[in-house]
Write a protein that holds these residues in place. Structure first.
Motif, PDB file in Angstrom:
ATOM      1  N   GLY A  57       0.835  -1.189   0.000  1.00 32.13           N
ATOM      2  CA  GLY A  57       0.000   0.000   0.000  1.00 32.13           C
ATOM      3  C   GLY A  57       0.874   1.245   0.000  1.00 32.13           C
ATOM      4  O   GLY A  57       2.106   1.161  -0.051  1.00 32.13           O
ATOM      5  N   PHE A 101       3.757  -0.578  -5.096  1.00 34.45           N
ATOM      6  CA  PHE A 101       2.434   0.001  -4.887  1.00 34.45           C
ATOM      7  C   PHE A 101       1.794   0.252  -6.244  1.00 34.45           C
ATOM      8  O   PHE A 101       2.336   0.995  -7.067  1.00 34.45           O
ATOM      9  N   TYR A 104      -4.103   3.766  -6.994  1.00 37.13           N
ATOM     10  CA  TYR A 104      -5.505   3.685  -6.590  1.00 37.13           C
ATOM     11  C   TYR A 104      -6.425   3.629  -7.796  1.00 37.13           C
ATOM     12  O   TYR A 104      -6.112   4.158  -8.870  1.00 37.13           O
ATOM     13  N   ASP A 110      -6.933   0.454  -3.349  1.00 36.21           N
ATOM     14  CA  ASP A 110      -5.705  -0.020  -3.979  1.00 36.21           C
ATOM     15  C   ASP A 110      -6.036  -0.865  -5.208  1.00 36.21           C
ATOM     16  O   ASP A 110      -6.923  -1.727  -5.166  1.00 36.21           O
ATOM     17  N   SER A 181      -6.729  -6.515   6.105  1.00 34.62           N
ATOM     18  CA  SER A 181      -7.226  -5.147   5.975  1.00 34.62           C
ATOM     19  C   SER A 181      -8.451  -4.906   6.848  1.00 34.62           C
ATOM     20  O   SER A 181      -9.257  -5.817   7.092  1.00 34.62           O
TER      21      SER A 181
END
Length: 211
Positions: A57, A101, A104, A110, A181
Motif C-alpha cells: 500500500g 504500490f 488507486y 488499492d 485489511s
C-alpha cells in the motif's frame, strides 16, 4: 551456503532495480505505473515461513517496510509475534505478488497487483528459497498463484478449505488467509471459525517454524 547467500543477494539487487511495470507494461503505454517503482520484498535464505501477500500500500511504498500499516498490526496479532520478530528475515520471508504500490482506482481503493511482477519474478524467488516449509497465502491473488486449480471459487471457500492445503501430501503446505485489511472486519465477524479454529493452528505453526 555462501553460494546461496550470493544468489539471494543478486536476486534482491535485481528486484530492487526492476522497472518493468513503468518501462514495459503488459497492457501498453496507457497502463504504465504512474509513479517511480519501489519494489518491497524480504527474500530470506533462512526463514521457513513465507508470507505471500498482494502488493504494497501507499504507507509501505513510502517506508519500504512490508506491512508497515494497520493491516500489518492485525497480521502480527494473527501470528502472535511482535514487530521485531516479524521483521526478522531469519524468521519470515515476506514476498508479495506485486512488489510495487500499484496506485488507486477511481474509488480510492488499492489497485490489484501489477500483472508484470509475478510472471517475471515469482519462480526465481521460490527457487531461491527451497527451505520454505509453509506459505501463508494472503488474499485471492496469492492464493490463485500458490494454489492454482486447487483454489476454490471464492476467498471464503478457499480459506474454509484450509485443511486440504495445509495437510497436502505433496509440495510446500499452504495456509490461505484473508487479507488483514480493516475492510475485512465484517468478514471476520461473519466467520468466527477463522479466529476460533484456524488462528490457533497458524500460531502453532509460527511457534514451531520461526522460534
Amino acid at each position: 551456503m555462501l553460494e546461496k547467500q550470493e544468489q539471494i543477494s543478486t536476486l534482491r539487487q535485481d528486484i530492487a532495480r526492476c522497472r518493468i511495470c513503468r518501462d514495459a507494461p503488459l497492457k501498453g503505454d496507457t497502463d504504465r505505473l504512474p509513479h517511480e517503482p519501489r519494489p518491497v520484498a524480504v527474500i530470506s535464505g533462512a526463514a521457513k515461513i513465507l508470507i505471500a501477500g498482494q502488493a504494497p500500500g501507499l504507507r509501505v511504498h513510502e517506508s519500504g517496510l512490508p506491512f508497515n500499516d494497520a493491516s500489518g498490526n492485525r497480521l502480527r496479532d494473527w501470528l502472535n509475534v511482535d514487530r521485531d520478530s516479524f521483521y526478522d528475515a531469519d524468521k519470515f520471508a515476506i514476498v508479495p505478488m506485486g512488489f510495487c504500490f500499484p496506485g488507486y482506482d477511481a474509488k480510492g481503493s488499492d489497485l490489484p497487483p501489477r500483472l508484470e511482477c509475478a510472471p517475471r519474478w515469482r519462480d526465481s524467488v521460490m527457487q531461491a528459497m527451497p527451505q520454505i516449509e509453509l506459505i501463508l497465502a494472503i488474499g485471492q491473488y496469492a492464493q490463485s498463484w500458490h494454489l492454482g486449480q486447487r483454489r476454490m471459487k471464492t476467498m471464503t471457500e478457499t480459506v474454509q478449505n484450509w485443511r486440504s492445503y495445509r495437510y497436502a501430501n505433496s509440495g510446500v503446505p499452504v495456509l490461505p488467509l484473508p487479507h488483514p485489511s480493516w475492510r475485512n472486519s465484517a468478514w471476520l465477524k461473519k466467520n468466527p471459525w477463522f479466529e476460533d479454529i484456524l488462528l490457533p493452528i497458524l500460531r502453532q505453526d509460527v511457534e514451531r517454524l520461526a522460534f
